[in-house]
Write a protein that holds these residues in place. Structure first.
Motif, PDB file in Angstrom:
ATOM      1  N   UNK A 156     -30.195 -55.900  29.142  1.00 51.11           N
ATOM      2  CA  UNK A 156     -29.649 -56.569  30.327  1.00 51.11           C
ATOM      3  C   UNK A 156     -30.619 -56.325  31.478  1.00 51.11           C
ATOM      4  N   UNK A 157     -30.663 -57.270  32.446  1.00 50.52           N
ATOM      5  CA  UNK A 157     -31.582 -57.146  33.585  1.00 50.52           C
ATOM      6  C   UNK A 157     -31.483 -55.787  34.268  1.00 50.52           C
ATOM      7  N   UNK A 158     -30.248 -55.305  34.416  1.00 47.20           N
ATOM      8  CA  UNK A 158     -30.060 -54.077  35.178  1.00 47.20           C
ATOM      9  C   UNK A 158     -29.929 -52.848  34.312  1.00 47.20           C
ATOM     10  N   UNK A 180     -36.172 -63.738  25.964  1.00 46.62           N
ATOM     11  CA  UNK A 180     -35.031 -62.880  26.324  1.00 46.62           C
ATOM     12  C   UNK A 180     -34.423 -62.232  25.081  1.00 46.62           C
ATOM     13  N   UNK A 224     -21.062 -68.411  24.796  1.00 44.95           N
ATOM     14  CA  UNK A 224     -19.696 -67.890  24.845  1.00 44.95           C
ATOM     15  C   UNK A 224     -18.790 -68.932  25.492  1.00 44.95           C
ATOM     16  N   UNK A 275     -15.747 -54.943  29.819  1.00 46.19           N
ATOM     17  CA  UNK A 275     -16.858 -54.003  29.966  1.00 46.19           C
ATOM     18  C   UNK A 275     -16.400 -52.623  29.510  1.00 46.19           C
ATOM     19  N   UNK A 282     -23.214 -51.384  30.002  1.00 47.54           N
ATOM     20  CA  UNK A 282     -23.238 -52.836  30.257  1.00 47.54           C
ATOM     21  C   UNK A 282     -23.155 -53.643  28.968  1.00 47.54           C
ATOM     22  N   UNK A 322     -24.848 -61.117  22.620  1.00 45.52           N
ATOM     23  CA  UNK A 322     -25.556 -61.427  23.855  1.00 45.52           C
ATOM     24  C   UNK A 322     -26.802 -62.241  23.557  1.00 45.52           C
ATOM     25  N   UNK A 345     -20.809 -52.672  36.426  1.00 47.32           N
ATOM     26  CA  UNK A 345     -21.733 -53.284  35.459  1.00 47.32           C
ATOM     27  C   UNK A 345     -22.232 -54.643  35.927  1.00 47.32           C
ATOM     28  N   UNK A 346     -21.344 -55.421  36.519  1.00 48.48           N
ATOM     29  CA  UNK A 346     -21.768 -56.739  37.006  1.00 48.48           C
ATOM     30  C   UNK A 346     -22.705 -56.573  38.203  1.00 48.48           C
ATOM     31  N   UNK A 360     -24.706 -54.151  38.565  1.00 43.73           N
ATOM     32  CA  UNK A 360     -25.974 -53.723  37.965  1.00 43.73           C
ATOM     33  C   UNK A 360     -26.765 -54.915  37.414  1.00 43.73           C
ATOM     34  N   UNK A 361     -26.073 -55.844  36.776  1.00 39.88           N
ATOM     35  CA  UNK A 361     -26.737 -57.066  36.284  1.00 39.88           C
ATOM     36  C   UNK A 361     -27.435 -57.770  37.452  1.00 39.88           C
ATOM     37  N   UNK A 407     -30.364 -55.914  38.868  1.00 46.49           N
ATOM     38  CA  UNK A 407     -31.477 -56.067  37.919  1.00 46.49           C
ATOM     39  C   UNK A 407     -32.172 -57.412  38.103  1.00 46.49           C
ATOM     40  N   UNK A 408     -31.371 -58.474  38.272  1.00 47.70           N
ATOM     41  CA  UNK A 408     -31.949 -59.806  38.517  1.00 47.70           C
ATOM     42  C   UNK A 408     -32.722 -59.794  39.832  1.00 47.70           C
ATOM     43  N   UNK A 422     -32.618 -64.405  30.965  1.00 50.37           N
ATOM     44  CA  UNK A 422     -31.809 -63.182  31.019  1.00 50.37           C
ATOM     45  C   UNK A 422     -30.548 -63.422  31.853  1.00 50.37           C
ATOM     46  N   UNK A 423     -30.757 -63.981  33.055  1.00 49.73           N
ATOM     47  CA  UNK A 423     -29.658 -64.115  34.011  1.00 49.73           C
ATOM     48  C   UNK A 423     -28.570 -65.056  33.491  1.00 49.73           C
ATOM     49  N   UNK A 458     -26.049 -63.279  31.437  1.00 50.47           N
ATOM     50  CA  UNK A 458     -25.245 -62.353  32.236  1.00 50.47           C
ATOM     51  C   UNK A 458     -24.211 -63.116  33.066  1.00 50.47           C
ATOM     52  N   UNK A 483     -20.099 -63.019  33.568  1.00 40.85           N
ATOM     53  CA  UNK A 483     -19.419 -62.833  34.849  1.00 40.85           C
ATOM     54  C   UNK A 483     -18.395 -63.951  35.063  1.00 40.85           C
TER      55      UNK A 483
END
Lengths: 165, 256
Positions: free
Chosen positions: A54-56, A88, A117, A141, A145, A165, B47-48, B50-51, B54-55, B133-134, B137, B141
């Protein structure tokens, strides 16, 4: 002593880097997860690409440090570790061995073939403890993550599900 | 510490706008830490957040490379003043109650999900990589916030009332999602940016579907607030940045 052949060096580096455990799910290595993307022998040493789930993902810098330590310990010198985003990461890159390890650890592995999804949840997730699909999501969650929290109605156990994912 | 001045080419501005959206909304979600209504949502909101952060990191790094003036992700996040921030007014709105946070997340994610999916075909390879990636995510969300908006709207009279109020309050900030200016036009022309007009039907259909299930009425489009993209913000952003930037402004260059 003759210098090792670049192919041998690359293979040794790949084996050692690939064996680094994921800091958040230590039962998996970064090779099992598909986070290790590429290992090359460059002009100034070994170059390694890793990719975030994940990005973060907060584990990325720790993974990079662990790879550096592992390679230095093995006498291969300090590698250059870079994070790449493309292509990705998807859970499809997780090895079958990784999926088995996850299940044995009590985490339901992601199904293969990550599709789009649906807007509202339609996942069918088998309980990693008893195999029943009579399960429901508790929360989207979990403790990291990449995981969601589920519950099994057959054996009554809660479990983590590694999200597709 | 003194603020930096960013030399804004269309690409730098465009990337900064997206980075600021992600950072500001990510920071808002992080404000729920220790205050969420239940443990599972505490985890979800963090967590969201953090996503999104990260972006933001990937986007700031790219904006810095595009500007080529030596500004890294930290300089761009911590050393620009409120007026230099380019985020949507929607994402800087305060958390309010849980309904406000979930409606804000739904309105943004219903836009960001198709936006990043379309950006996967951008001619800019870095933006396309970040988009891939985004996109995944934001799909998550969207699902999370949609489920909550349905639960709250179709819940008790009080949760319905609060969610309806949140929707009325946030709706005037949705016009900005589809706004374009000369920065967008030149990049759309070059195949780097997506024309937001092409996302409007998808956005409306998603929001209408969720609101229908939630027994809520879609507000009519009346007066729309704007200004975030050019740095004219609501009174809330300055307070947010004060907290976000405090440490780097006080102890410049502090690291862990």
């Amino acid at each position: 002593m003759t210098a090792p052949h670049p192919d041998d060096l690359r293979e040794a580096a790949r084996r050692i880097a690939g064996a680094v455990p994921d800091p958040e799910i230590p039962v998996l290595t970064i090779a099992d997860l598909g986070v290790l993307r590429d290992v090359r022998v460059g002009p100034s040493g070994i170059e390694i690409d890793i990719t975030p789930t994940y990005c973060g993902c907060p584990a990325m810098s720790m993974i990079a440090t662990e790879i550096e330590i592992a390679l230095e310990k093995a006498g291969l010198g300090r590698p250059k570790v870079a994070t790449v985003l493309s292509p990705a990461w998807t859970t499809d890159w997780m090895t079958d061995e990784g999926r088995d390890k996850l299940r044995a650890y009590g985490i339901a592995p992601p199904p293969k073939g990550a599709g789009r999804r649906a807007l509202f949840g339609v996942d069918e997730v088998a309980c990693p403890h008893c195999g029943s699909t009579d399960t429901t999501a508790i929360a989207e969650f979990g403790s990291t993550a990449c995981k969601a929290l589920w519950r099994c109605h057959a054996c009554r156990e809660p479990f983590d599900y590694f999200k597709c994912h | 510490m003194t603020s930096i001045r960013v030399t804004e080419t269309p690409l730098v501005t465009y990337v900064l706008r997206r980075a600021d959206d992600a950072l500001v909304l990510g920071h808002r979600l992080s404000e729920w830490c220790g205050k969420a209504p239940m443990m599972e949502e505490e985890m979800a909101l963090a967590n969201m957040g953090l996503d999104l952060i990260g972006q933001a990191r990937a986007l700031y790094t790219y904006a810095g490379e595009a500007e080529a003036a030596g500004h890294d992700e930290d300089a761009l996040a911590y050393r620009r003043d409120e007026r230099a921030y380019r985020n949507l007014l929607l994402v800087e709105q305060p958390n309010g109650d849980f309904a406000v946070t979930m409606v804000r997340q739904l309105l943004y994610a219903a836009y960001a999900d198709p936006y990043w999916r379309a950006m996967m075909s951008s001619r800019d390879a870095t933006l396309a990589a970040i988009a891939a990636k985004a996109e995944k995510e934001m799909a998550y969300h969207l699902r999370h916030s949609a489920e909550w908006v349905v639960r709250l709207g179709d819940g008790t009279p009080e949760s319905h009332e609060r969610t309806a109020r949140a929707l009325t309050m946030l709706w005037p900030y949705t016009g900005e999602l589809f706004e374009t200016d000369s920065v967008d036009d030149s990049l759309i022309e070059a195949g780097i940016a997506v024309d937001p007009a092409s996302l409007r039907d998808t956005w409306r259909a998603t929001v209408a579907d969720v609101l229908g299930r939630a027994t809520l009425t879609m507000p009519a489009d009346g007066y729309m607030q704007k200004g975030g993209r050019s740095g004219r913000h609501s009174e809330h952003l300055g307070h947010l940045l004060t907290e976000l930037q405090y440490m780097q402004r006080t102890i410049p260059g502090a690291t862990w």
